[in-house]
Enzyme design. Sequence first.
Site, PDB file in Angstrom:
ATOM      1  N   ARG A   1       1.237  -0.408   0.601  1.00  0.00           N
ATOM      2  CA  ARG A   1      -0.260  -0.535  -0.197  1.00  0.00           C
ATOM      3  C   ARG A   1       0.331   0.845  -0.854  1.00  0.00           C
ATOM      4  NH1 ARG A   1      -3.305   3.144   4.510  1.00  0.00           N
ATOM      5  NH2 ARG A   1      -5.066   3.680   3.602  1.00  0.00           N
TER       6      ARG A   1
ATOM      7  N   ILE B   1      -6.677   7.089  -0.849  1.00  0.00           N
ATOM      8  CA  ILE B   1      -7.199   6.141  -1.094  1.00  0.00           C
ATOM      9  C   ILE B   1      -8.109   5.712   0.227  1.00  0.00           C
ATOM     10  CG2 ILE B   1      -4.630   5.788   0.374  1.00  0.00           C
ATOM     11  CD1 ILE B   1      -3.519   4.024  -0.977  1.00  0.00           C
ATOM     12  N   SER B   2      -8.462   5.302   0.148  1.00  0.00           N
ATOM     13  CA  SER B   2      -9.576   4.669   1.495  1.00  0.00           C
ATOM     14  C   SER B   2      -9.129   3.483   1.953  1.00  0.00           C
ATOM     15  CB  SER B   2     -10.457   3.586   0.771  1.00  0.00           C
ATOM     16  OG  SER B   2     -11.256   4.201  -0.481  1.00  0.00           O
ATOM     17  N   GLN B   3      -8.824   3.848   3.580  1.00  0.00           N
ATOM     18  CA  GLN B   3      -9.384   3.519   4.669  1.00  0.00           C
ATOM     19  C   GLN B   3      -8.991   2.070   4.502  1.00  0.00           C
ATOM     20  OE1 GLN B   3     -11.867   4.022   7.281  1.00  0.00           O
ATOM     21  NE2 GLN B   3     -11.483   2.343   9.514  1.00  0.00           N
TER      22      GLN B   3
END
Length: 214
Positions: free
Chosen positions: A38, A64-66
Amino acid sequence: MYKDTFRHKGKRQQLVEVIIKKGIQDRRVLHAIGKIPRHLFMDSSFEDHAYQDKAFPIAADQTISQPYTVAFQSELLEIKEGENVLEIGTGSGYQTAVLCELGARVYSIERQRELYKKTKAFLNKIGYRPKHLSFGDGYKGLPAYAPFDKIIVTAGAPFVPKDLLGQLKVGGRLVIPVGEDVQIMTLFVRKSPTEFDKTEFGEFRFVPLLEDKN
């Protein structure tokens, strides 16, 4: 060129433990979160934050999503190897990579041109190759490639776009966060050409799904 060290791998395993504690059970989803680097999807100045369970800013005022949210949506989709999955909002490409890792044939749409170009080049470099990446309006879906086994929307939608419901196979699943300021994660399962089952799963926060105004 891209570094993925033992330290990064160790931090990913800690992240996996965090999302297990939050209730994610799908082994394949957990494996994908544990495998995908990530930190490479983020600006290097944020690298220390990459394996915290938080959303972070990326280009074009997007995030950027959790990781928990990515895992939650991915688990709800119940992806099987080889299924055609439409993703609305390519963003950084992190969710795209998770879908690829789950064996999906991914068709993804991004409406921010700068982000679309950057992510397309980047995903290729790190070996994730979606079936089709396109620049365009997510509200319209991709009728040329429909119907889809699964559809995932990675931005908050004020309403459920009819085009997306129409592009879902019978038996297919659409996972979409619906709402203005706070979104309710919503699952639609298509029961027949005219019937959908709807289930709601609590509150999440997403950047808005922008409709093409041109």
